[in-house]
Design a protein around this motif. Structure first.
Motif, short mmCIF file in Angstrom:
data_model
loop_
_atom_site.label_atom_id
_atom_site.label_comp_id
_atom_site.label_asym_id
_atom_site.label_seq_id
_atom_site.Cartn_x
_atom_site.Cartn_y
_atom_site.Cartn_z
N LEU A 189 0.84 -1.19 0.00
CA LEU A 189 0.00 0.00 0.00
C LEU A 189 0.89 1.24 0.00
CD1 LEU A 189 -2.96 0.86 0.24
CD2 LEU A 189 -2.71 0.74 2.71
N GLY A 190 0.69 2.09 -1.02
CA GLY A 190 1.52 3.29 -1.10
C GLY A 190 1.14 4.32 -0.04
N TRP A 191 2.12 5.15 0.32
CA TRP A 191 1.87 6.15 1.36
C TRP A 191 0.82 7.16 0.91
CZ3 TRP A 191 6.96 7.86 4.29
CH2 TRP A 191 7.45 6.74 4.97
N ASP A 192 0.80 7.48 -0.36
CA ASP A 192 -0.20 8.45 -0.84
C ASP A 192 -1.60 7.87 -0.73
OD1 ASP A 192 1.55 10.51 -1.31
OD2 ASP A 192 1.94 9.93 -3.37
N ILE A 221 -2.53 5.77 1.69
CA ILE A 221 -2.84 5.90 3.12
C ILE A 221 -3.35 7.31 3.41
CG2 ILE A 221 -1.84 5.89 5.44
CD1 ILE A 221 0.13 3.79 4.50
N LYS A 222 -2.66 8.28 2.83
CA LYS A 222 -3.06 9.68 3.01
C LYS A 222 -4.47 9.91 2.48
CE LYS A 222 -1.00 14.24 2.21
NZ LYS A 222 0.10 14.92 1.52
N LEU A 273 -8.81 2.70 11.47
CA LEU A 273 -7.47 2.32 11.95
C LEU A 273 -6.39 2.91 11.03
CD1 LEU A 273 -5.76 0.57 13.90
CD2 LEU A 273 -5.96 -1.29 12.24
N VAL A 274 -6.64 2.80 9.74
CA VAL A 274 -5.68 3.39 8.79
C VAL A 274 -5.55 4.89 9.02
CG1 VAL A 274 -5.19 3.83 6.35
CG2 VAL A 274 -6.14 1.62 7.05
N HIS A 313 -3.42 5.96 12.05
CA HIS A 313 -1.98 5.93 11.83
C HIS A 313 -1.57 7.01 10.84
CE1 HIS A 313 -0.86 2.15 13.97
NE2 HIS A 313 -2.17 1.99 13.89
N ALA A 314 -2.42 7.25 9.86
CA ALA A 314 -2.10 8.29 8.88
C ALA A 314 -2.00 9.65 9.57
CB ALA A 314 -3.15 8.33 7.79
N LYS A 334 -0.85 10.26 12.47
CA LYS A 334 0.49 10.39 13.07
C LYS A 334 1.54 10.63 11.99
CE LYS A 334 -0.72 7.51 17.01
NZ LYS A 334 -0.75 6.10 17.41
N MET A 335 1.36 9.95 10.86
CA MET A 335 2.30 10.19 9.76
C MET A 335 2.19 11.64 9.29
SD MET A 335 1.73 6.63 7.64
CE MET A 335 2.94 6.90 6.36
N GLU A 336 0.98 12.13 9.27
CA GLU A 336 0.78 13.50 8.81
C GLU A 336 1.43 14.49 9.79
OE1 GLU A 336 -3.09 15.28 9.13
OE2 GLU A 336 -3.10 15.77 7.01
N GLU A 363 4.00 13.97 11.51
CA GLU A 363 5.43 13.91 11.23
C GLU A 363 5.77 14.69 9.97
OE1 GLU A 363 8.79 13.36 12.69
OE2 GLU A 363 7.11 12.38 13.69
N GLU A 364 4.90 14.60 8.97
CA GLU A 364 5.12 15.35 7.74
C GLU A 364 5.10 16.85 8.03
OE1 GLU A 364 1.85 15.61 5.18
OE2 GLU A 364 2.96 16.64 3.59
N TRP A 368 3.86 12.09 -0.23
CA TRP A 368 4.41 11.15 0.76
C TRP A 368 5.29 10.10 0.12
CZ3 TRP A 368 0.45 9.78 5.18
CH2 TRP A 368 0.15 10.96 5.88
N ASP A 369 4.92 9.68 -1.08
CA ASP A 369 5.75 8.67 -1.74
C ASP A 369 7.12 9.23 -2.10
OD1 ASP A 369 3.96 6.59 -1.51
OD2 ASP A 369 2.98 7.00 -3.42
N MET A 385 7.68 8.15 10.01
CA MET A 385 6.46 7.84 9.25
C MET A 385 6.44 6.35 8.90
SD MET A 385 6.39 11.20 6.75
CE MET A 385 4.83 10.83 5.92
N GLU A 397 5.40 4.23 11.72
CA GLU A 397 3.94 4.30 11.87
C GLU A 397 3.26 3.41 10.83
OE1 GLU A 397 1.15 5.02 14.19
OE2 GLU A 397 3.04 6.04 14.57
N LEU A 408 0.87 0.18 11.47
CA LEU A 408 -0.44 0.00 10.82
C LEU A 408 -0.54 -1.36 10.15
CD1 LEU A 408 -3.13 0.87 9.57
CD2 LEU A 408 -1.82 2.03 7.77
#
Lengths: 301, 301
Positions: A3-6, A8-9, A65-66, A69-70, A72-74, A76-77, B5-6, B73, B76, B80
């Motif tokens: 699953l790509g990070w984009d 997840i976003k 759930l996704v 976590h996203a 938290k990633m955000e 960090e971004e 993000w990618d 990230m 995280e 997930l």
DNA sequence: TTTCATACATGCGTTTTTGCACGTGTGAGA
DNA sequence: TCTCACACGTGCAAAAACGCATGTATGAAA
């Protein structure tokens, strides 16, 4: 299988927004793109992320759930973007400064012109809104705010202490001077819905006639002669057609601050803007405060 | 103006990998794609992220800052993915179980066949490596490991206690039985580079003749009659051509565990695998330990 | 009932991204 | 010096992703 990070976003944006359109706006893409990314994410995970209902996409527990976590990633971004901005030594590129509309219109506009002339490479944006933009998310690099404190996590400088006083047309001023016991109409701001005690004590003929939720509307009403308004000193003073009336003497009010996130504070553009803004407002500090005793003796403006 | 993000992930991979090719392998894309994503990231940020040197891409401080945040990230993301795996109730799809090569070859292979027959929809992968795969990163869902403890952050079940003892060809066994004071050649594993004291005390004619860093090599050497080897009981017992010799009596050794990340542990596939694995090994627990007193009286195997 | 607004699905043409083949430069080892 | 391995740049065609226009369903308001 991956699953790509984009993606997840995108799930995160859709959980927050509730509809494809809202998520698409947040991400700056077409809503069909959101739909397709969600579809792809579901296919690669082999899990259903959203129920397609008539009134929108409803997130499943999995999607939540996704999104969790996203988030938290955000965060960090955003931390990364702030730190990159803070390290940026260039005096070019985008700089976003937000301030309340009325402050910009009456006080900041000339200073903004000075700044862009000094730094023509800077692409200055000024969202003039009363909303509190999120400086952690870099919705703005700097904010000029009217408040008691700069805020917990933010750096800030106090630009001016402020007073409020009562303002109205010259007609009201003359009438009150002629007969202090005559009826006095007030225009109130919803954020301060009561007349100060000092007014009701000294001018018992005061009565509240209008209530507005917008400061611009109050200004207009006062200019039209509908009554007295309690305004920050500077605002009453710079508004044509209004004079200070001695009914409400100058009162301490929230100060004017410039605040920014500590990460962004050291940036060259932010520093340059502060170097322009701070002297500009401090030189005019008298504009924001009334004269004489603040609590007892009314002053004629 | 916005960095995807990618792209952040790509910067991270390149900082870690040091070359386009390494980063590309990690990301599962062509290396030209990595180069172009980096280029795009630099363009949108307006910052240089890497110095192009003859021997690869060298990260700037900026790139390292990006990578630092990307690492968080990524953590995280892994969290997930583990939780999604842990919630997965299906008995289909990919399941990765790692174990040391020799354990698989001699003990696990039949059990694996049972498992895939019971669960034909499961796509079972078995990286047979002595490397410790990172279960946090889901390089594997479960690991069979030989160790004293399951590890701090991992869940684990002890499958069997183990002993080691000395093994060699029948020829060596006969020779030692005939004349215990005759010279004894040893084949040592680099991880245990000394002869146990009990051996040098009782068989002072022992001498180290070979040292290997690979257990398969040791097995081969012992089978070829080059000398005695200290082996886990099960390994000596299942290896054709080797018999236990009473020089080194059974010694306690690291146990056999099955371990997994707590997040992944509840997954249906992981549970099913454990349900197959645990009885299989526990039923054979006698295979792993020697008989009789472990410290004093040598036994003939 | 009709109309309008919201929210999504789908088909199509365009743009962007990607992989592959080929070429360059550099350093180690024969 | 020659060759090989490694690391990267470039051009082109295929593939993927995207935006736009159009169509459907649903509920609220006229």
């Amino acid at each position: 299988m991956k699953l790509g990070w984009d993606d997840i976003k995108t799930v995160h944006a859709l959980v927050r927004g509730g509809s494809l359109a809202a998520a698409a706006t947040e991400l700056g893409v077409n809503y069909t793109t959101v739909a397709r990314r969600i579809q792809r994410a579901e296919d690669t995970l082999g899990l259903k992320l959203f129920e397609r209902l008539a009134d929108g996409y409803a997130p499943t527990d999995t999607a939540r759930l996704v999104a969790e976590h996203a988030a938290k990633m955000e965060a960090e971004e955003h931390s990364l973007m702030r730190q990159l901005a803070g390290r940026d030594g260039r005096l070019s590129g985008k700089l976003t400064v937000t301030a309340p509309q009325l402050l910009i219109a009456h006080l900041l506009a000339p200073m903004l012109e000075t700044f862009v002339k000094q730094h023509p490479e800077v692409d200055l944006r000024v969202p003039a809104t009363n909303d509190i933009l999120d400086l952690s998310r870099r919705e703005a690099d700097l904010a000029v705010r009217i408040s008691r404190e700069p805020g917990d996590t933010l750096k800030g400088l106090r630009l001016a202490r402020q007073h409020t006083a009562s303002f109205a047309t010259q007609g009201w001023a003359d009438r009150i001077a002629a007969d202090p016991s005559a009826p006095i109409d007030w225009i109130l701001y919803d954020a301060y819905p009561r007349l100060p005690d000092i007014v009701t004590a000294r001018y018992p003929s005061s009565r509240v006639r209008y209530r507005f939720d917008d400061m611009v509307a109050i200004l207009g009403a006062a200019q039209s002669g509908l009554g007295l308004a309690r305004l920050p000193m500077f605002l009453g003073r710079v508004t044509p057609g209004l004079v200070q009336v001695p009914v409400l003497p100058p009162q301490p009010y929230a100060d004017i601050w410039v605040v920014g996130h500590a990460d962004v504070w050291p940036s060259a553009k932010v520093r340059a803007f502060r170097d322009c803004l701070v002297p500009h407002l401090r030189a005019r500090r008298d504009l924001f405060v009334g004269e004489g005793d603040l609590s007892t003796s009314p002053q004629v403006g």
